[in-house]
Scaffold this motif. Sequence first.
Motif, PDB file in Angstrom:
ATOM      1  N   LEU A  14     -12.358  -5.497   3.851  1.00 21.89           N
ATOM      2  CA  LEU A  14     -12.812  -4.987   5.150  1.00 21.89           C
ATOM      3  C   LEU A  14     -12.098  -5.645   6.329  1.00 21.89           C
ATOM      4  CD1 LEU A  14     -16.634  -4.649   4.373  1.00 21.89           C
ATOM      5  CD2 LEU A  14     -14.875  -2.870   4.321  1.00 21.89           C
ATOM      6  N   PRO A  15     -12.035  -6.994   6.418  1.00 21.43           N
ATOM      7  CA  PRO A  15     -11.321  -7.589   7.556  1.00 21.43           C
ATOM      8  C   PRO A  15      -9.815  -7.345   7.521  1.00 21.43           C
ATOM      9  CG  PRO A  15     -12.026  -9.294   6.013  1.00 21.43           C
ATOM     10  CD  PRO A  15     -12.697  -8.029   5.598  1.00 21.43           C
ATOM     11  N   ILE A  16      -9.239  -7.212   6.323  1.00 17.23           N
ATOM     12  CA  ILE A  16      -7.806  -6.930   6.229  1.00 17.23           C
ATOM     13  C   ILE A  16      -7.528  -5.502   6.684  1.00 17.23           C
ATOM     14  CG2 ILE A  16      -5.808  -6.800   4.709  1.00 17.23           C
ATOM     15  CD1 ILE A  16      -7.254  -8.775   2.844  1.00 17.23           C
ATOM     16  N   ARG A  17      -8.336  -4.570   6.211  1.00 19.57           N
ATOM     17  CA  ARG A  17      -8.179  -3.174   6.604  1.00 19.57           C
ATOM     18  C   ARG A  17      -8.375  -3.007   8.109  1.00 19.57           C
ATOM     19  NH1 ARG A  17      -5.329  -0.012   4.057  1.00 19.57           N
ATOM     20  NH2 ARG A  17      -4.461   0.217   6.132  1.00 19.57           N
TER      21      ARG A  17
ATOM     22  N   THR B 160       0.816  -1.212   0.000  1.00 16.11           N
ATOM     23  CA  THR B 160       0.000   0.000   0.000  1.00 16.11           C
ATOM     24  C   THR B 160       0.850   1.263   0.000  1.00 16.11           C
ATOM     25  OG1 THR B 160      -0.166   0.063   2.429  1.00 16.11           O
ATOM     26  CG2 THR B 160      -1.840  -1.205   1.237  1.00 16.11           C
ATOM     27  N   THR B 161       2.130   1.138   0.331  1.00 15.77           N
ATOM     28  CA  THR B 161       3.003   2.317   0.382  1.00 15.77           C
ATOM     29  C   THR B 161       4.054   2.321  -0.724  1.00 15.77           C
ATOM     30  OG1 THR B 161       4.510   1.205   1.938  1.00 15.77           O
ATOM     31  CG2 THR B 161       2.726   2.507   2.882  1.00 15.77           C
TER      32      THR B 161
ATOM     33  N   LEU C 111       3.618  -5.120  -8.205  1.00  9.01           N
ATOM     34  CA  LEU C 111       4.081  -5.839  -7.020  1.00  9.01           C
ATOM     35  C   LEU C 111       4.359  -7.280  -7.421  1.00  9.01           C
ATOM     36  CD1 LEU C 111       1.394  -4.591  -4.451  1.00  9.01           C
ATOM     37  CD2 LEU C 111       3.675  -3.621  -4.852  1.00  9.01           C
ATOM     38  N   VAL C 112       5.606  -7.711  -7.268  1.00  3.05           N
ATOM     39  CA  VAL C 112       5.964  -9.100  -7.508  1.00  3.05           C
ATOM     40  C   VAL C 112       6.019  -9.779  -6.149  1.00  3.05           C
ATOM     41  CG1 VAL C 112       7.701 -10.694  -8.382  1.00  3.05           C
ATOM     42  CG2 VAL C 112       7.243  -8.553  -9.597  1.00  3.05           C
TER      43      VAL C 112
ATOM     44  N   LYS D  25      -3.323  -7.874  -3.885  1.00  2.00           N
ATOM     45  CA  LYS D  25      -4.268  -7.373  -4.894  1.00  2.00           C
ATOM     46  C   LYS D  25      -5.511  -6.795  -4.236  1.00  2.00           C
ATOM     47  CE  LYS D  25      -5.604  -6.665  -9.144  1.00  2.00           C
ATOM     48  NZ  LYS D  25      -4.886  -5.713 -10.019  1.00  2.00           N
ATOM     49  N   ILE D  26      -5.982  -7.404  -3.174  1.00  2.00           N
ATOM     50  CA  ILE D  26      -7.157  -6.900  -2.462  1.00  2.00           C
ATOM     51  C   ILE D  26      -6.921  -5.463  -2.006  1.00  2.00           C
ATOM     52  CG2 ILE D  26      -8.511  -7.134  -0.323  1.00  2.00           C
ATOM     53  CD1 ILE D  26      -8.096 -10.223  -0.684  1.00  2.00           C
ATOM     54  N   LEU D  27      -5.726  -5.207  -1.490  1.00  2.00           N
ATOM     55  CA  LEU D  27      -5.415  -3.885  -0.949  1.00  2.00           C
ATOM     56  C   LEU D  27      -4.946  -2.899  -2.009  1.00  2.00           C
ATOM     57  CD1 LEU D  27      -3.595  -5.000   2.309  1.00  2.00           C
ATOM     58  CD2 LEU D  27      -5.767  -3.781   2.191  1.00  2.00           C
TER      59      LEU D  27
END
Length: 363
Positions: free
Chosen positions: A341-344, A84-85, A91-92, A104-106
Amino acid sequence: MSDMNEFHLSAEAIRGTIKVPAHPVKPDITAEEKKALKERIKKLMREQDATLVAHYYTDGDIQELAEEMGGCVADSLEMARFGTTAKEQTLVVSGVRFMGETAKILNPEKRVLMPDLGATCSLDEGCPADAFTAFCDAHPDHTVVVYANTSAAVKARADWMVTSGIALPIVKHLKEQGEKVLWAPDQHLGRYIEKVTGVDMLLWQGSCVVHEEFKSVALERIRRLHPDAAVLAHPESPEHILDQADVVGSTTKLIEAVATRKEEKFIIATDDGIFWKMHQVAPGKELISAPTAGEGATCESCAHCPWMAMNSLQNLEEMLLNPGPQHEINIDESIRERAMLPIRRMLDFADSHGISGKYQGNA
Protein backbone atom coordinates in the motif's frame (compact mmCIF):
# COMPACT_ATOMS: atom_id res chain seq x y z
CA MET A 1 11.35 17.66 16.49
CA SER A 2 13.83 14.78 16.48
CA ASP A 3 13.51 13.67 20.12
CA MET A 4 12.55 10.01 20.31
CA ASN A 5 12.37 9.95 24.13
CA GLU A 6 12.79 6.37 25.37
CA PHE A 7 13.14 5.08 21.80
CA HIS A 8 16.28 7.15 21.19
CA LEU A 9 18.49 5.02 23.44
CA SER A 10 16.94 1.86 22.04
CA ALA A 11 17.77 2.91 18.48
CA GLU A 12 21.30 3.93 19.46
CA ALA A 13 21.85 0.53 21.03
CA ILE A 14 20.50 -1.25 17.97
CA ARG A 15 22.76 0.71 15.61
CA GLY A 16 25.73 -0.20 17.77
CA THR A 17 25.12 -3.90 17.09
CA ILE A 18 25.21 -3.58 13.28
CA LYS A 19 28.05 -5.68 11.91
CA VAL A 20 29.56 -4.03 8.87
CA PRO A 21 31.08 -6.68 6.58
CA ALA A 22 34.56 -6.38 5.14
CA HIS A 23 34.67 -5.38 1.49
CA PRO A 24 35.02 -8.53 -0.65
CA VAL A 25 38.14 -8.77 -2.75
CA LYS A 26 37.28 -8.23 -6.41
CA PRO A 27 38.76 -11.05 -8.52
CA ASP A 28 41.47 -10.00 -10.93
CA ILE A 29 40.38 -11.24 -14.37
CA THR A 30 41.43 -10.29 -17.87
CA ALA A 31 39.22 -8.45 -20.32
CA GLU A 32 38.73 -11.66 -22.31
CA GLU A 33 37.77 -13.62 -19.19
CA LYS A 34 35.28 -10.90 -18.24
CA LYS A 35 33.76 -10.93 -21.71
CA ALA A 36 33.35 -14.72 -21.59
CA LEU A 37 31.83 -14.51 -18.10
CA LYS A 38 29.29 -11.93 -19.23
CA GLU A 39 28.32 -14.06 -22.23
CA ARG A 40 27.73 -17.06 -19.96
CA ILE A 41 25.55 -14.93 -17.68
CA LYS A 42 23.53 -13.59 -20.61
CA LYS A 43 22.88 -17.14 -21.82
CA LEU A 44 21.74 -18.24 -18.35
CA MET A 45 19.50 -15.19 -18.01
CA ARG A 46 17.82 -15.87 -21.34
CA GLU A 47 17.32 -19.55 -20.46
CA GLN A 48 15.65 -18.58 -17.18
CA ASP A 49 13.49 -15.78 -18.65
CA ALA A 50 15.26 -13.30 -16.39
CA THR A 51 16.04 -9.59 -16.48
CA LEU A 52 18.66 -7.75 -14.45
CA VAL A 53 17.74 -4.80 -12.23
CA ALA A 54 20.79 -2.96 -10.86
CA HIS A 55 21.29 0.04 -8.59
CA TYR A 56 23.60 2.94 -9.44
CA TYR A 57 25.82 1.94 -6.48
CA THR A 58 26.63 -1.56 -7.75
CA ASP A 59 29.82 -2.48 -9.58
CA GLY A 60 30.15 -0.88 -13.02
CA ASP A 61 30.46 -4.29 -14.67
CA ILE A 62 26.99 -5.20 -13.38
CA GLN A 63 25.46 -1.89 -14.49
CA GLU A 64 26.98 -2.37 -17.94
CA LEU A 65 25.61 -5.91 -18.16
CA ALA A 66 22.11 -4.78 -17.16
CA GLU A 67 22.10 -2.14 -19.89
CA GLU A 68 23.45 -4.55 -22.49
CA MET A 69 20.59 -6.95 -21.72
CA GLY A 70 17.85 -4.31 -21.76
CA GLY A 71 17.45 -4.44 -17.99
CA CYS A 72 17.34 -1.54 -15.57
CA VAL A 73 20.04 0.65 -14.02
CA ALA A 74 18.46 3.26 -11.77
CA ASP A 75 17.72 4.39 -8.25
CA SER A 76 15.37 2.49 -5.98
CA LEU A 77 12.30 4.39 -7.27
CA GLU A 78 12.80 3.27 -10.86
CA MET A 79 13.95 -0.19 -9.77
CA ALA A 80 10.59 -0.61 -8.02
CA ARG A 81 8.68 0.61 -11.06
CA PHE A 82 10.66 -1.43 -13.60
CA GLY A 83 9.72 -4.84 -12.25
CA THR A 84 6.02 -4.16 -12.73
CA THR A 85 6.46 -3.61 -16.47
CA ALA A 86 9.17 -6.17 -17.29
CA LYS A 87 7.88 -9.03 -19.43
CA GLU A 88 10.32 -11.55 -17.92
CA GLN A 89 9.07 -13.78 -15.11
CA THR A 90 12.31 -13.68 -13.12
CA LEU A 91 13.72 -10.46 -11.69
CA VAL A 92 17.39 -10.60 -10.72
CA VAL A 93 17.98 -7.70 -8.34
CA SER A 94 21.56 -6.55 -7.95
CA GLY A 95 21.65 -4.24 -4.97
CA VAL A 96 20.71 -4.77 -1.33
CA ARG A 97 17.98 -6.86 0.22
CA PHE A 98 15.30 -4.21 0.68
CA MET A 99 15.40 -3.65 -3.10
CA GLY A 100 14.72 -7.32 -3.72
CA GLU A 101 11.91 -7.26 -1.17
CA THR A 102 10.33 -4.24 -2.84
CA ALA A 103 10.44 -6.02 -6.19
CA LYS A 104 8.71 -9.06 -4.65
CA ILE A 105 6.10 -6.94 -2.87
CA LEU A 106 5.05 -5.42 -6.19
CA ASN A 107 5.47 -8.59 -8.24
CA PRO A 108 4.29 -11.53 -6.11
CA GLU A 109 3.73 -13.70 -9.19
CA LYS A 110 7.36 -13.34 -10.30
CA ARG A 111 10.47 -15.07 -9.03
CA VAL A 112 12.86 -12.54 -7.45
CA LEU A 113 16.48 -13.59 -7.05
CA MET A 114 19.51 -11.88 -5.52
CA PRO A 115 23.18 -12.96 -5.76
CA ASP A 116 23.54 -12.72 -1.96
CA LEU A 117 20.61 -12.42 0.45
CA GLY A 118 23.07 -11.28 3.10
CA ALA A 119 23.52 -7.98 1.26
CA THR A 120 21.59 -5.78 3.64
CA CYS A 121 21.81 -2.10 4.66
CA SER A 122 22.73 -0.26 7.86
CA LEU A 123 19.52 1.76 7.64
CA ASP A 124 17.41 -1.39 7.35
CA GLU A 125 19.36 -3.16 10.11
CA GLY A 126 19.05 -0.13 12.39
CA CYS A 127 15.25 0.00 12.18
CA PRO A 128 13.83 -3.32 13.45
CA ALA A 129 10.12 -3.74 12.93
CA ASP A 130 9.17 -4.34 16.57
CA ALA A 131 10.92 -1.23 17.92
CA PHE A 132 9.64 0.85 15.02
CA THR A 133 6.07 -0.34 15.54
CA ALA A 134 6.28 0.66 19.20
CA PHE A 135 7.54 4.12 18.17
CA CYS A 136 4.65 4.53 15.72
CA ASP A 137 2.12 3.34 18.29
CA ALA A 138 3.39 6.00 20.69
CA HIS A 139 2.66 8.72 18.11
CA PRO A 140 -0.67 7.77 16.50
CA ASP A 141 -1.34 11.35 15.34
CA HIS A 142 1.55 11.26 12.86
CA THR A 143 1.54 10.08 9.24
CA VAL A 144 4.21 7.38 8.95
CA VAL A 145 6.66 7.91 6.09
CA VAL A 146 9.49 5.41 5.66
CA TYR A 147 12.48 5.55 3.37
CA ALA A 148 12.90 2.72 0.86
CA ASN A 149 15.87 1.42 2.88
CA THR A 150 13.67 -0.56 5.27
CA SER A 151 12.37 -4.10 5.60
CA ALA A 152 9.03 -5.28 4.26
CA ALA A 153 7.75 -5.48 7.85
CA VAL A 154 8.60 -1.81 8.49
CA LYS A 155 6.96 -0.78 5.22
CA ALA A 156 3.87 -2.72 6.30
CA ARG A 157 3.54 -0.31 9.25
CA ALA A 158 3.86 2.81 7.06
CA ASP A 159 1.41 5.10 5.32
CA TRP A 160 3.92 6.11 2.64
CA MET A 161 7.21 4.79 1.31
CA VAL A 162 9.56 7.25 -0.38
CA THR A 163 12.94 7.26 -2.09
CA SER A 164 15.37 10.17 -1.96
CA GLY A 165 14.21 11.24 -5.41
CA ILE A 166 10.56 11.68 -4.39
CA ALA A 167 10.72 12.34 -0.64
CA LEU A 168 10.60 16.13 -0.88
CA PRO A 169 7.50 16.46 -3.09
CA ILE A 170 5.61 13.84 -1.09
CA VAL A 171 6.42 15.42 2.28
CA LYS A 172 5.55 18.86 0.88
CA HIS A 173 2.21 17.39 -0.20
CA LEU A 174 1.61 15.99 3.30
CA LYS A 175 2.45 19.35 4.89
CA GLU A 176 -0.05 21.06 2.60
CA GLN A 177 -2.62 18.56 3.89
CA GLY A 178 -1.81 19.60 7.47
CA GLU A 179 -0.16 16.27 8.33
CA LYS A 180 2.52 15.70 10.96
CA VAL A 181 5.16 13.22 9.83
CA LEU A 182 6.91 10.36 11.62
CA TRP A 183 10.01 9.63 9.55
CA ALA A 184 12.35 6.63 9.44
CA PRO A 185 15.04 5.57 9.32
CA ASP A 186 17.69 8.02 8.00
CA GLN A 187 17.99 10.97 10.38
CA HIS A 188 20.13 13.08 8.01
CA LEU A 189 17.74 12.80 5.07
CA GLY A 190 14.87 13.41 7.48
CA ARG A 191 16.47 16.59 8.87
CA TYR A 192 17.15 17.84 5.37
CA ILE A 193 13.51 17.30 4.36
CA GLU A 194 12.31 18.87 7.60
CA LYS A 195 14.50 21.94 6.98
CA VAL A 196 13.37 22.37 3.36
CA THR A 197 9.65 21.77 3.91
CA GLY A 198 9.11 23.07 7.44
CA VAL A 199 6.97 20.03 8.20
CA ASP A 200 6.38 18.93 11.81
CA MET A 201 8.54 15.79 11.87
CA LEU A 202 9.62 13.10 14.33
CA LEU A 203 12.85 11.38 13.33
CA TRP A 204 14.09 7.85 13.84
CA GLN A 205 17.82 7.98 14.53
CA GLY A 206 19.21 5.77 11.76
CA SER A 207 22.11 6.55 9.44
CA CYS A 208 24.02 5.13 6.45
CA VAL A 209 27.56 3.89 7.13
CA VAL A 210 28.73 5.25 3.78
CA HIS A 211 27.44 8.80 4.14
CA GLU A 212 28.36 9.03 7.83
CA GLU A 213 32.02 8.68 6.79
CA PHE A 214 32.29 11.97 4.92
CA LYS A 215 34.34 14.45 6.95
CA SER A 216 33.60 18.18 7.08
CA VAL A 217 37.11 19.54 7.70
CA ALA A 218 38.64 17.21 5.12
CA LEU A 219 35.99 18.31 2.59
CA GLU A 220 36.87 21.95 3.25
CA ARG A 221 40.53 21.15 2.53
CA ILE A 222 39.81 19.34 -0.73
CA ARG A 223 37.56 22.19 -1.84
CA ARG A 224 40.48 24.57 -1.37
CA LEU A 225 42.64 22.27 -3.51
CA HIS A 226 39.94 22.23 -6.23
CA PRO A 227 38.23 25.65 -6.08
CA ASP A 228 36.74 25.14 -9.56
CA ALA A 229 34.91 21.96 -8.54
CA ALA A 230 31.22 21.73 -7.66
CA VAL A 231 30.32 19.68 -4.58
CA LEU A 232 27.47 17.19 -5.04
CA ALA A 233 26.00 15.47 -1.98
CA HIS A 234 23.33 12.89 -1.31
CA PRO A 235 21.00 14.02 1.51
CA GLU A 236 21.85 10.92 3.55
CA SER A 237 25.05 12.83 4.34
CA PRO A 238 25.34 14.76 7.63
CA GLU A 239 24.26 18.39 7.66
CA HIS A 240 27.86 19.67 7.86
CA ILE A 241 28.46 18.05 4.46
CA LEU A 242 25.21 19.30 2.92
CA ASP A 243 26.05 22.85 4.04
CA GLN A 244 29.10 22.74 1.74
CA ALA A 245 27.29 21.30 -1.28
CA ASP A 246 26.38 23.08 -4.50
CA VAL A 247 23.81 20.38 -5.26
CA VAL A 248 21.95 18.19 -2.77
CA GLY A 249 19.84 15.43 -4.24
CA SER A 250 19.08 11.83 -5.10
CA THR A 251 21.40 9.66 -7.15
CA THR A 252 19.48 10.58 -10.30
CA LYS A 253 19.70 14.30 -9.52
CA LEU A 254 23.45 14.06 -8.90
CA ILE A 255 23.99 12.21 -12.20
CA GLU A 256 21.98 14.90 -13.97
CA ALA A 257 24.08 17.61 -12.32
CA VAL A 258 27.33 16.10 -13.62
CA ALA A 259 25.86 15.88 -17.12
CA THR A 260 24.35 19.37 -17.28
CA ARG A 261 26.36 21.73 -15.07
CA LYS A 262 29.12 23.82 -16.63
CA GLU A 263 31.86 22.71 -14.20
CA GLU A 264 34.41 20.21 -15.48
CA LYS A 265 35.27 18.88 -12.03
CA PHE A 266 33.04 17.51 -9.24
CA ILE A 267 33.57 16.41 -5.65
CA ILE A 268 31.02 13.66 -4.97
CA ALA A 269 29.67 12.90 -1.48
CA THR A 270 27.87 9.64 -2.06
CA ASP A 271 28.72 6.01 -2.83
CA ASP A 272 31.39 5.93 -5.54
CA GLY A 273 29.54 3.18 -7.41
CA ILE A 274 27.67 6.08 -9.00
CA PHE A 275 30.85 7.07 -10.86
CA TRP A 276 30.22 4.48 -13.59
CA LYS A 277 27.00 6.14 -14.72
CA MET A 278 28.47 9.63 -14.24
CA HIS A 279 31.44 8.77 -16.47
CA GLN A 280 29.00 7.35 -19.01
CA VAL A 281 26.88 10.52 -19.23
CA ALA A 282 29.80 12.97 -18.88
CA PRO A 283 32.96 11.16 -20.06
CA GLY A 284 35.18 14.23 -20.15
CA LYS A 285 34.56 15.40 -16.60
CA GLU A 286 36.72 14.75 -13.54
CA LEU A 287 35.12 13.08 -10.51
CA ILE A 288 36.65 13.19 -7.04
CA SER A 289 35.38 11.23 -4.04
CA ALA A 290 34.56 13.38 -1.04
CA PRO A 291 37.06 12.45 1.70
CA THR A 292 36.27 9.79 4.27
CA ALA A 293 39.69 10.16 5.92
CA GLY A 294 40.62 12.68 8.57
CA GLU A 295 40.16 13.25 12.27
CA GLY A 296 37.75 10.70 13.73
CA ALA A 297 37.59 8.59 10.56
CA THR A 298 36.99 4.85 10.92
CA CYS A 299 36.49 4.19 7.19
CA GLU A 300 33.98 1.37 7.63
CA SER A 301 32.81 2.12 4.10
CA CYS A 302 35.44 4.32 2.42
CA ALA A 303 32.76 5.78 0.11
CA HIS A 304 31.45 2.41 -1.06
CA CYS A 305 28.74 0.33 0.60
CA PRO A 306 30.19 -3.01 1.74
CA TRP A 307 26.82 -4.68 1.19
CA MET A 308 26.50 -3.32 -2.36
CA ALA A 309 30.01 -4.71 -2.93
CA MET A 310 28.63 -8.20 -2.28
CA ASN A 311 27.25 -8.12 -5.84
CA SER A 312 29.68 -9.29 -8.54
CA LEU A 313 29.62 -10.93 -11.94
CA GLN A 314 31.06 -14.05 -10.33
CA ASN A 315 28.34 -14.56 -7.74
CA LEU A 316 25.71 -13.55 -10.28
CA GLU A 317 26.82 -16.49 -12.43
CA GLU A 318 26.93 -18.80 -9.39
CA MET A 319 23.37 -17.80 -8.48
CA LEU A 320 22.09 -18.49 -12.00
CA LEU A 321 23.78 -21.90 -12.01
CA ASN A 322 22.09 -22.79 -8.71
CA PRO A 323 19.03 -20.52 -8.31
CA GLY A 324 17.68 -22.17 -5.17
CA PRO A 325 15.97 -20.82 -2.02
CA GLN A 326 19.27 -19.42 -0.76
CA HIS A 327 18.89 -16.74 -3.46
CA GLU A 328 15.13 -16.25 -3.65
CA ILE A 329 13.15 -13.48 -1.94
CA ASN A 330 9.97 -14.64 -0.24
CA ILE A 331 7.69 -12.51 1.95
CA ASP A 332 4.79 -13.50 4.18
CA GLU A 333 1.64 -12.67 2.24
CA SER A 334 -0.02 -10.67 5.03
CA ILE A 335 3.09 -8.46 5.33
CA ARG A 336 3.41 -8.17 1.55
CA GLU A 337 -0.17 -6.97 1.12
CA ARG A 338 0.22 -4.29 3.80
CA ALA A 339 3.65 -3.22 2.54
CA MET A 340 2.34 -2.85 -1.00
CA LEU A 341 0.00 0.00 0.00
CA PRO A 342 2.63 2.66 0.87
CA ILE A 343 4.78 1.64 -2.12
CA ARG A 344 1.83 1.79 -4.51
CA ARG A 345 0.89 5.17 -3.05
CA MET A 346 4.38 6.48 -3.86
CA LEU A 347 4.34 5.08 -7.40
CA ASP A 348 0.90 6.55 -8.10
CA PHE A 349 2.16 9.93 -6.83
CA ALA A 350 5.24 9.65 -9.06
CA ASP A 351 3.12 8.80 -12.09
CA SER A 352 0.69 11.67 -11.51
CA HIS A 353 3.54 14.17 -11.00
CA GLY A 354 5.87 12.90 -13.74
CA ILE A 355 8.70 11.99 -11.35
CA SER A 356 11.32 9.50 -12.52
CA GLY A 357 14.14 7.73 -10.72
CA LYS A 358 16.19 7.19 -13.87
CA TYR A 359 18.44 9.69 -15.63
CA GLN A 360 16.61 10.61 -18.85
CA GLY A 361 19.44 12.31 -20.74
CA ASN A 362 21.60 10.82 -23.43
CA ALA A 363 23.77 8.01 -22.05
